[in-house]
Design an enzyme around this catalytic site. Structure first.
Site, short mmCIF file in Angstrom:
data_model
loop_
_atom_site.label_atom_id
_atom_site.label_comp_id
_atom_site.label_asym_id
_atom_site.label_seq_id
_atom_site.Cartn_x
_atom_site.Cartn_y
_atom_site.Cartn_z
CE LYS A 165 -3.94 -1.93 2.53
NZ LYS A 165 -4.67 -2.01 3.86
CB SER A 181 -8.40 3.02 5.49
OG SER A 181 -8.27 2.81 6.58
O1 PNS Z 1 -4.36 -2.69 7.50
P1 PNS Z 1 -3.62 -3.53 6.79
O2 PNS Z 1 -2.82 -2.67 5.54
O3 PNS Z 1 -4.34 -4.74 6.15
O4 PNS Z 1 -2.37 -4.35 7.69
C1 PNS Z 1 -1.20 -5.04 7.08
C2 PNS Z 1 -0.34 -5.10 8.10
C3 PNS Z 1 0.04 -3.80 8.15
C4 PNS Z 1 -0.67 -5.74 9.46
C5 PNS Z 1 0.74 -6.10 7.36
O5 PNS Z 1 1.14 -5.62 6.22
C6 PNS Z 1 1.97 -6.07 8.37
O6 PNS Z 1 1.79 -6.89 9.06
N1 PNS Z 1 2.99 -5.44 8.26
C7 PNS Z 1 4.25 -5.55 8.89
C8 PNS Z 1 5.43 -6.34 8.17
C9 PNS Z 1 5.12 -7.80 8.26
O7 PNS Z 1 5.27 -8.60 9.20
N2 PNS Z 1 4.81 -8.44 7.09
C10 PNS Z 1 4.76 -9.93 7.15
C11 PNS Z 1 3.28 -10.12 7.30
S1 PNS Z 1 2.82 -11.91 7.37
#
Ligand code: PNS
Length: 161
Positions: free
Chosen positions: A43, A130
């Site tokens: 995103k 969002s």
């Molecule tokens: O609100 P969202 O965009 O659905 O949230 C997604 C989020 C930010 C929780 C996810 O992209 C995330 O965990 N980002 C941190 C990086 C990470 O740990 N990536 C591996 C996920 S398995």
């Protein structure tokens, strides 16, 4: 490991009434809830991390067991660092499920001490996102039914074209 700390991660770009509902419900279930603004590499965000944290803080002053932070690391590592036993996710339509399931399994592989718990959204927030809020606000539409009152003006001013 038993833990009374949970983490609610997300992009929160910006926080919506759906997110706020999940925060309130999760805050009742745990001693401590950390709402963490994180990086979703898929995103491109409209609000800076600092703005997103500030918007969440403004909407949650009534809750005394939550903290709001930003992290640009991995969620599994963050949960370990905070000794959190649970990751809270809000589940809307079926379309959320596959992506959330994949993340939950990956996070439990990276950090076996953390469980992902899904809270189902309220029916009225089922289609709220969002990205819809951003799109409607940027085209001058009314998003008052989608975001908390206290940050409504700030969001409109920031996003209107
Ligand atoms: O609100 P969202 O965009 O659905 O949230 C997604 C989020 C930010 C929780 C996810 O992209 C995330 O965990 N980002 C941190 C990086 C990470 O740990 N990536 C591996 C996920 S398995």
């Amino acid at each position: 490991m038993k833990s009374k700390t949970a983490i609610y991660p997300g992009s929160f770009d910006p926080i919506t009434l759906g997110h706020l509902d999940i925060i309130h419900r999760a805050a009742k279930l745990f001693d401590r809830l950390i709402v963490v603004v994180m990086v979703n590499p898929a995103k491109k965000c409209a609000f800076s991390p600092e703005e997103r944290v500030e918007l969440i803080k403004k909407c949650t002053t009534d809750l005394d067991n939550i903290t709001v932070e930003f992290s640009d690391g991995l969620l599994a590592d963050y949960a370990k660092e905070k000794q959190a036993g649970a990751i809270i996710k809000g589940l809307r339509a079926l379309s959320d499920f596959e992506y959330e399931f994949q993340m939950a399994l990956t996070n439990s592989k990276l950090n076996p001490d953390v469980e992902t718990l899904f809270l189902t959204t309220k029916a009225e927030n089922m289609y709220l996102s969002s990205s819809m809020v951003r799109q409607i606000a940027s085209m001058g539409g009314d998003v008052s039914g989608f975001v908390p009152d206290i940050i409504h003006k700030q969001i409109i001013n920031r996003l209107k074209g």
